[in-house]
Enzyme design. Structure first.
Site, PDB file in Angstrom:
ATOM      1  N   ASP A   1       0.846  -1.200   0.000  1.00  0.00           N
ATOM      2  CA  ASP A   1       0.000   0.000   0.000  1.00  0.00           C
ATOM      3  C   ASP A   1       0.877   1.245   0.000  1.00  0.00           C
ATOM      4  O   ASP A   1       2.044   1.199   0.428  1.00  0.00           O
ATOM      5  CB  ASP A   1      -0.881   0.034   1.259  1.00  0.00           C
ATOM      6  CG  ASP A   1      -1.864  -1.119   1.290  1.00  0.00           C
ATOM      7  OD1 ASP A   1      -2.159  -1.664   0.214  1.00  0.00           O
ATOM      8  OD2 ASP A   1      -2.300  -1.470   2.399  1.00  0.00           O
TER       9      ASP A   1
HETATM   10  N1  URA Z   1      -1.278  -6.045   3.786  1.00  0.00           N
HETATM   11  C1  URA Z   1      -1.758  -4.781   3.760  1.00  0.00           C
HETATM   12  O1  URA Z   1      -2.773  -4.475   4.375  1.00  0.00           O
HETATM   13  N2  URA Z   1      -1.088  -3.865   3.035  1.00  0.00           N
HETATM   14  C2  URA Z   1       0.050  -4.123   2.370  1.00  0.00           C
HETATM   15  O2  URA Z   1       0.631  -3.231   1.745  1.00  0.00           O
HETATM   16  C3  URA Z   1       0.548  -5.439   2.413  1.00  0.00           C
HETATM   17  C4  URA Z   1      -0.142  -6.385   3.122  1.00  0.00           C
END
Ligand code: URA
Length: 236
Positions: free
Chosen positions: A106
């Site tokens: 993310d």
């Molecule tokens: N899980 C999440 O919530 N975000 C990420 O970027 C990776 C795994």
């Protein structure tokens, strides 16, 4: 890399110690599969996204590149974005348009991001069947309850999903920090797992993918090529 016209026999001989003649024989003997299907024509064209196996061993794309980036917050795991810098913008290499991200993070998440132009290798990491374990260091808004260790191990139900998550290993480091190991890559998985138990993730750092660990010498925003053992660790 423009591999679309590379013939199967040339592809394998470029990437192995076998000659074209030997490769042709191996193909005729039925020892080569492309995307899981046996292929008997040595002239079959191979594209970057196809997975070639010789005697059940994946064959690396010839001349491929592999990097690890310590992704900072605010950078998107995408090749193009009109509003934010992308992970590929941080990789100062020729032919950036051929690079792909092997397992997204993310925008607010940080840490280990793998980048390659080897579509097969990427597939080994991201395919739902790959069972590739990833470790995250998670900062939480609410205190952690030790009962979560068992709940995570039994498999958390995520909102909107038909089945439980696979068992996850949770290690509580202190009241608000944990290490979580998961072997799936569902959308926002870690945040949704903690949301499902009434908590909120306020920081998320990926530390490992399979056997590959974030290099502690890499400052946020910097990258390095993977070593041969790191690349090979994904293939087995
Ligand atoms: N899980 C999440 O919530 N975000 C990420 O970027 C990776 C795994």
């Amino acid at each position: 890399m423009g591999l679309n016209n590379l013939r199967l026999d040339k592809y394998i001989s470029n990437a192995s110690d076998y000659s074209r003649t030997q490769v042709k024989r191996l193909i005729k003997e039925g020892l080569v599969t492309v995307d899981g299907k046996m292929v008997s024509n040595p002239a079959t064209p191979i594209s970057e996204s196809e997975v070639v196996h010789l005697e059940n061993t994946p064959i690396a794309m010839p001349g491929a590149r592999y990097f690890m980036l310590n992704k900072p917050g605010g950078v998107v795991s995408a090749t193009k974005d009109s509003d934010h810098p992308t992970a590929i913008d941080l990789i100062d290499e020729p032919r950036p348009e051929q690079l792909q991200i092997a397992g997204r993070l993310d925008i607010d998440a940080t840490g280990l991001l793998l980048i390659t132009d080897d579509g097969q290798w990427n597939h080994q990491i991201t395919s739902p069947r790959s069972d590739c374990r990833k470790t995250y260091k998670v900062g939480l808004s609410e205190p952690l309850d030790l009962v979560l260790i068992r709940k995570f191990h039994e498999g958390i139900w995520l909102e909107g999903e038909k089945r439980r998550c696979l068992p996850a290993d949770l290690e509580v480091l202190d009241d608000y920090t944990a290490m979580l190991i998961i072997s799936e890559g569902k959308y926002h998985q870690v945040k949704r797992m903690f949301a499902a138990v009434g908590n909120h993730v306020h920081s998320l750092q990926r530390l490992t993918i399979g056997e590959i660990a974030l290099d502690p010498d890499l400052a946020p925003g910097s990258y390095r090529p993977l070593t041969r053992p790191e690349i090979e660790s994904i293939r087995h």
